[in-house]
Scaffold this motif. Structure first.
Motif, short mmCIF file in Angstrom:
data_model
loop_
_atom_site.label_atom_id
_atom_site.label_comp_id
_atom_site.label_asym_id
_atom_site.label_seq_id
_atom_site.Cartn_x
_atom_site.Cartn_y
_atom_site.Cartn_z
N ASP A 1 5.56 -11.82 30.92
CA ASP A 1 5.76 -12.92 30.14
C ASP A 1 5.01 -12.71 28.92
O ASP A 1 3.52 -12.57 29.12
N ARG B 1 3.22 -14.96 27.39
CA ARG B 1 2.24 -15.98 27.75
C ARG B 1 1.23 -15.08 28.49
O ARG B 1 0.19 -15.78 28.56
N SER C 1 7.15 -20.88 24.35
CA SER C 1 7.97 -21.40 25.27
C SER C 1 8.80 -20.28 26.07
O SER C 1 8.56 -19.04 25.64
N VAL C 2 9.46 -20.57 27.21
CA VAL C 2 10.22 -19.68 27.91
C VAL C 2 11.45 -19.18 26.99
O VAL C 2 11.59 -17.90 26.91
N ASP C 3 11.93 -19.78 26.06
CA ASP C 3 12.84 -19.40 25.17
C ASP C 3 12.20 -18.42 24.12
O ASP C 3 12.76 -17.50 23.58
N ASP D 1 9.82 -16.37 24.63
CA ASP D 1 9.88 -15.16 25.37
C ASP D 1 11.09 -14.58 25.32
O ASP D 1 11.10 -13.40 25.13
N ALA D 2 11.97 -15.31 25.98
CA ALA D 2 13.26 -14.71 25.91
C ALA D 2 13.97 -13.93 24.70
O ALA D 2 14.52 -12.95 24.56
#
Length: 236
Positions: A29, A31, A72-74, A76-77
């Protein structure tokens, strides 16, 4: 200035390979501390290699977002998706007029390393004549599939002698098959000559002051008097 520019590009290509390993191979990730360290290094190297930024505008925007403390997760994606797109070898067809040389000069001969122990010289003019007589030859023979990278907004080719022959023989709008490699110093992106294509390209650019629009043909006697026959089978 050219040496500094190429040095900065090498550093960026190495940093991008590290980020690819962290995010795409190890699936970390953004993060995580390891991924963030790799991402910060890419950001630093891309800032130093400002001449490359035109080729990485979308990536740089997503990288900046992913490096925020509130990523955010988005984020990262999105960064992984763009990185995957950048780190993919693409097979495309490009108008001949849009292909640029990387070397400042080339030999007027190919040297075919075939089954014979010695190198057999073959004049570029022979290949040019063959292409003029049979323009479809470059479509039928994989020897005319070129390799290169997008660098400073232009498609730059490693096989300079083959590119020269094609430019001398064919219409500038003829579509040429090209394997386009990413600007990533990773053995996963090695070409037919071995080693990452981007490193071959940067090595060739060290003495090129023409920005690849033209190339000088070095006139000299071949090492052997007889020339090999048949379609060009060597690299260059």
């Amino acid at each position: 200035a050219l040496a500094e520019e190429l040095g900065a590009t090498r550093d960026f290509a190495r940093a991008l390979a590290r980020l690819r390993t962290a995010l795409l191979e190890n699936k970390l990730d953004i993060r995580s501390s390891e991924a963030r360290d790799a991402a910060r290094q890419v950001h630093e190297k891309l800032e130093a290699a400002r001449h490359c930024q035109q080729d990485f505008e979308k990536f740089k925007t997503l990288l900046d977002r992913a490096l925020h403390d509130n990523a955010s997760v988005d984020d990262d994606a999105n960064l992984k998706g763009q990185l995957q797109e950048l780190c993919t070898m693409r097979r495309v067809k490009v108008p001949l007029s849009e292909l640029r040389f990387t070397q400042l000069s080339i030999s007027e001969y190919f040297y075919d390393r075939g089954s014979m122990s010695s190198e057999q010289p073959r004049a570029l003019e022979e290949t040019i004549s063959e292409l003029k007589a049979n323009p479809a030859l470059h479509k039928d023979s994989d020897n005319f599939i070129l390799e290169g990278c997008i660098y400073k907004g232009e498609m730059r080719i490693c096989f300079n002698r083959r590119l020269y022959c094609l430019k001398q023989a064919l219409d500038p709008q003829e579509l040429i098959r090209v394997h386009v490699y990413p600007l990533v110093n990773d053995i996963a992106f090695k070409g037919r000559q071995g080693g990452p294509v981007v490193m071959k390209l940067l090595d060739a650019l060290r003495e090129n002051t023409t920005d690849g629009e033209d190339v000088i043909v070095r006139r000299r006697h071949p090492r052997l008097a007889s020339a090999s026959t048949g379609t060009v089978g060597c690299l260059g």
